[in-house]
Design an enzyme around this catalytic site. Structure first.
Site, PDB file in Angstrom:
ATOM      1  N   SER A 192       0.729  -1.258  -0.127  1.00 59.40           N
ATOM      2  CA  SER A 192       0.125   0.009  -0.182  1.00 59.40           C
ATOM      3  C   SER A 192       0.826   1.297   0.094  1.00 59.40           C
ATOM      4  CB  SER A 192      -1.041   0.074   1.073  1.00 59.40           C
ATOM      5  OG  SER A 192      -0.260   0.182   2.298  1.00 59.40           O
TER       6      SER A 192
ATOM      7  N   LYS B  59       1.091   4.489   6.599  1.00 54.92           N
ATOM      8  CA  LYS B  59       0.354   5.174   5.638  1.00 54.92           C
ATOM      9  C   LYS B  59       0.957   6.770   5.844  1.00 54.92           C
ATOM     10  CE  LYS B  59      -2.726   1.895   4.832  1.00 54.92           C
ATOM     11  NZ  LYS B  59      -2.510   1.262   3.764  1.00 54.92           N
TER      12      LYS B  59
END
Length: 178
Positions: free
Chosen positions: A37, A75
């Site tokens: 991700s 993230k």
């Protein structure tokens, strides 16, 4: 070797273990990246050091407790308290201003003409809020096409943040500070 020498060694080793544990718990920790991700910024199985003492700012890379699983996610912080967030035609707008995201360039280079990294959205559509509320963050992965992030699970509480990424130390060919 006499007993006082043995006890001295035991005390020294115990003190070293206590200090190492305190540093790991309060200051720094190492994390293994799982998944794609954050590619290409971080790849699967990269190893990073996070610091637990810095203030989190927009565009920092953080590790936090996943709101939808019993694991940690890594993230990028896109919105901090007070920010409005919108994406139109693959451009991120923070507080109404177009924002450059050079960390997405490599992923954009792989797109076909007319393809986008992400669909259009507003913060309100994804979270029900016009602005990021106090105590929360809006996060997205750099690999926007595959990242499960605030677009899917909403805002994350600031108190779920484990730390900010400071250093990638593995693989050795990719050592880098942030």
């Amino acid at each position: 070797m006499n007993w006082s020498e043995v006890i001295s060694w035991i005390k020294s080793i115990a003190m070293a273990v206590i200090i190492a544990g305190a540093v790991r718990y309060f200051l720094f920790s190492s994390i293994v990246v799982h998944g794609e991700s954050m590619a290409p910024t971080f790849e699967n199985d990269d190893k990073v050091i996070i610091t637990k003492t810095t203030k989190v700012n927009r565009f920092d890379q953080i590790v936090f407790d996943a709101p939808d699983a019993d694991e940690h996610y890594i993230k990028r912080v896109i919105g901090v308290p007070g920010d409005s967030i919108e994406v139109k035609n693959d451009v991120l707008y923070v507080n109404g201003k177009a924002t450059e995201e050079p960390y997405l360039d490599e992923n954009r280079d792989g797109l076909m003409p007319g393809e986008k990294l992400m669909g259009d959205f507003t913060l309100k559509e994804k979270t029900g809020y016009d602005r990021v509320p106090d105590g929360y963050l809006f996060v997205m992965g750099d690999n926007r096409r595959v990242s499960k992030d605030s677009r899917a699970f909403g805002l994350i509480p600031e108190n779920s943040v484990n730390g900010e990424v400071q250093l990638r130390f593995y693989p050795l060919s990719s050592i880098q500070t942030y």
